[in-house]
Write an enzyme that holds these catalytic residues in place. Structure first.
Site, short mmCIF file in Angstrom:
data_model
loop_
_atom_site.label_atom_id
_atom_site.label_comp_id
_atom_site.label_asym_id
_atom_site.label_seq_id
_atom_site.Cartn_x
_atom_site.Cartn_y
_atom_site.Cartn_z
N HIS A 17 7.99 4.42 -0.33
CA HIS A 17 6.42 4.22 -0.46
C HIS A 17 5.86 5.35 -0.05
O HIS A 17 6.34 6.11 1.29
CB HIS A 17 6.14 3.10 0.72
CG HIS A 17 6.76 1.76 0.21
ND1 HIS A 17 6.72 0.68 0.96
CD2 HIS A 17 7.39 1.43 -0.96
CE1 HIS A 17 7.35 -0.29 0.08
NE2 HIS A 17 7.67 0.08 -0.94
N GLN A 19 9.72 -2.93 -3.69
CA GLN A 19 10.11 -3.34 -5.02
C GLN A 19 9.04 -3.91 -5.76
O GLN A 19 7.66 -3.79 -5.40
CB GLN A 19 11.21 -4.19 -5.00
CG GLN A 19 12.60 -3.38 -4.66
CD GLN A 19 12.94 -3.25 -3.25
OE1 GLN A 19 12.71 -4.19 -2.41
NE2 GLN A 19 13.03 -1.99 -2.82
N ASP A 21 6.98 0.55 -7.32
CA ASP A 21 6.16 1.81 -7.48
C ASP A 21 4.85 1.95 -7.92
O ASP A 21 4.47 2.53 -8.81
CB ASP A 21 6.93 2.94 -8.42
CG ASP A 21 8.38 3.21 -7.71
OD1 ASP A 21 8.77 3.02 -6.75
OD2 ASP A 21 9.39 3.14 -8.62
N LYS A 60 2.06 0.73 -3.49
CA LYS A 60 1.91 -0.30 -2.30
C LYS A 60 1.92 0.64 -1.18
O LYS A 60 1.06 0.14 -0.36
CB LYS A 60 3.34 -0.91 -2.35
CG LYS A 60 3.64 -2.10 -3.68
CD LYS A 60 4.86 -2.71 -3.47
CE LYS A 60 6.03 -1.68 -3.55
NZ LYS A 60 6.35 -1.23 -4.81
#
Ligand code: GDP
Ligand code: IMO
Ligand code: MG
Length: 425
Positions: free
Chosen positions: A41, A223, A13, A16
């Site tokens: 995302h 992740q 988080d 990205k």
């Protein structure tokens, strides 16, 4: 570019989605190499917000071919739902390519994810319950079912029979659940074959050809580094390798084809789920970070735990991934704090740790050592040139860069595309 990995340098988080979206403008291909629909995302374009889980962030550009590599675990039900949701919003996902070697998330994986968590009780990991761990478990136990198996009915039914018999025994005898029905799963999954067929290809070859013919390829990690199954805070991790090493494996190209590794880093740090977190703030400062930073999970809506930037962890991440640059996000959130702290070391049992401790227990026991920097106390979310940032904000970024030993080329001051400062410009 031409071939760059974008990955989370912390516990996920980091933003990205936003950074991948920005770089996708110049990309020909954007590839996911691990994880699955556990990722969430967010991309903000004007007043529109997109939340992508399985489909790579590049899908928003008609010029990009989004690719789901062999290292990803694919829940076909989710894939079609995400595809339909995008189509409804005027995005064309028909170009998405999926590796023939990617493993399938099956209904028993989702079920097991939920019951194992319940069984673990206070030792639970806090997974997204999307079946990720059980799907990777089957892959490594060699009882997984791959995308290509859907196109060979006999093989598919044989593999399902073997896998489901085992799973039903476990579900019934260990977890006291009802067994799942073979016919129902077979019908559902074989029904996906025709609809998946236009998407399925040899993605390793596709990406290899693109890179070797000079096209721009982005590898988008899900992740983050500290959730890596090998290098993260095991067992409070995900079941794949989000680190840079996962990229060549998860797409099937050699590591020599990758030019850059961009670590996306939040100007503070967060984690969802359980596990050690040295700089976690369990006070009103932490609550303020959660509220101001909007730190609620995209996938599960859970409140994220927040704390000051941890340079011990970030240096570790720079090393493990061989970061060539950092994209620093959410600097605007820190406008509300003064002073601002950065953890430069941990102390525990009379010892000082400047490297990530090899004994994980230290992460629970340690006291972070903080350096304090003055805040800037003004809104920076409308700033769009590096030079226009307040001196204290620039000093913060420069200090992080110095401590990380990695250049910070991009600084993000808001969720939207324009709220981005390019330090090279
Ligand atoms: P990802 O999983 O790494 O793609 O990150 P998430 O989308 O789960 O979480 C990042 C959140 O921060 C999203 O809501 C983004 O819209 C938002 N975001 C990204 N960059 C910035 C930024 O620079 N400032 C602010 N305020 N929000 C940002
Ligand atoms: P993005 O890509 C933050 C966490 C879960 C849990 C652990 C294992 O949006 O950064 P899993 O369902 O993967 O078996 O859960 O990993 N986790 C994430 N945390 N961001 C993510 O993805 C995550 N994906 C999984 O909360 O602690
Ligand atoms: Mg996310």
């Amino acid at each position: 570019m031409p071939a760059s990995v974008i990955l989370g340098a912390q516990w996920g988080d980091e933003g990205k989605g936003k950074i991948t979206d920005l770089l996708s403008e110049k990309a020909d291909i954007v590839v996911r190499y691990q994880g699955g629909n556990n990722a969430g995302h967010t991309i903000v374009i004007g007043d529109q917000k997109f939340a992508l889980s399985l489909i790579p962030s590049g899908v928003l550009y008609p010029t990009v071919t989004p690719v789901i590599g062999n290292g990803v675990v694919v829940d076909p039900r989710w894939f079609f739902e995400e595809k339909a949701a995008l189509t409804k919003r005027g995005i064309d996902p028909s170009k998405v390519k999926i590796s023939n070697n990617a493993h399938l998330i099956m209904p028993y994986h989702r079920k097991l994810d939920a019951v194992i968590e319940r069984y673990l009780g206070s030792a639970m990991i806090g997974t997204t319950k999307r079946g990720i761990g059980p799907a990777y478990t089957d892959k490594f136990s060699r009882v997984g079912i791959r995308i290509q198996d859907l196109f060979d009915e006999k093989i598919f039914l044989e593999k399902l029979d073997v896998a489901l018999k085992m799973k039903n025994k476990i579900l019934v005898k260990v977890y006291n659940q009802l067994p799942l029905d073979f016919e129902e799963i077979a019908e559902e999954y074989l029904g996906y074959a025709d609809r998946l067929a236009p998407h399925v290809t040899d993605t390793s070859l596709l990406v290899y050809d693109a890179i070797t013919s000079g096209k721009n390829v982005l590898f988008e990690g899900g992740q983050g580094t500290l959730l890596d199954i090998d290098h993260g805070t095991y067992p409070f991790v995900t079941s794949s390798n989000p680190t840079a090493g996962g990229a060549p494996v998860g797409i099937g190209v050699g590591p020599t084809l990758i030019d850059n590794v961009i670590g996306v880093t939040k100007a503070y740090i967060s984690r969802v789920g359980t596990g050690p977190f040295p700089t976690e703030l369990l006070d009103e400062t932490g609550d303020a970070m959660i509220d101001i930073g909007g730190e609620y999970g995209v996938v599960t809506g859970r409140r994220r735990r927040c704390g000051w930037l941890d340079m011990v962890a970030l240096r570790y991440s720079a090393r493990i991934n061989g970061l060539t640059e950092i994209a620093l996000t959410k600097l605007d959130v820190l406008s509300h704090f003064d002073p601002i702290k950065i953890a430069t070391a941990y102390t525990a049992n009379g010892e000082t740790y400047t490297e990530f401790p090899r004994q994980q227990r230290v992460l629970y026991e340690c006291e972070p050592q903080y350096e304090e920097l003055p805040g800037w106390n003004v809104d920076i979310s409308k700033v769009n040139r590096w030079e226009d940032l307040p001196a204290n904000a620039r000093a913060y970024v420069e200090r992080v860069e110095e401590l990380a030993g990695v250049p910070i080329r991009t600084v993000s001051v808001g969720p939207g595309r324009i709220a981005t400062l390019d330090r090279e410009a």
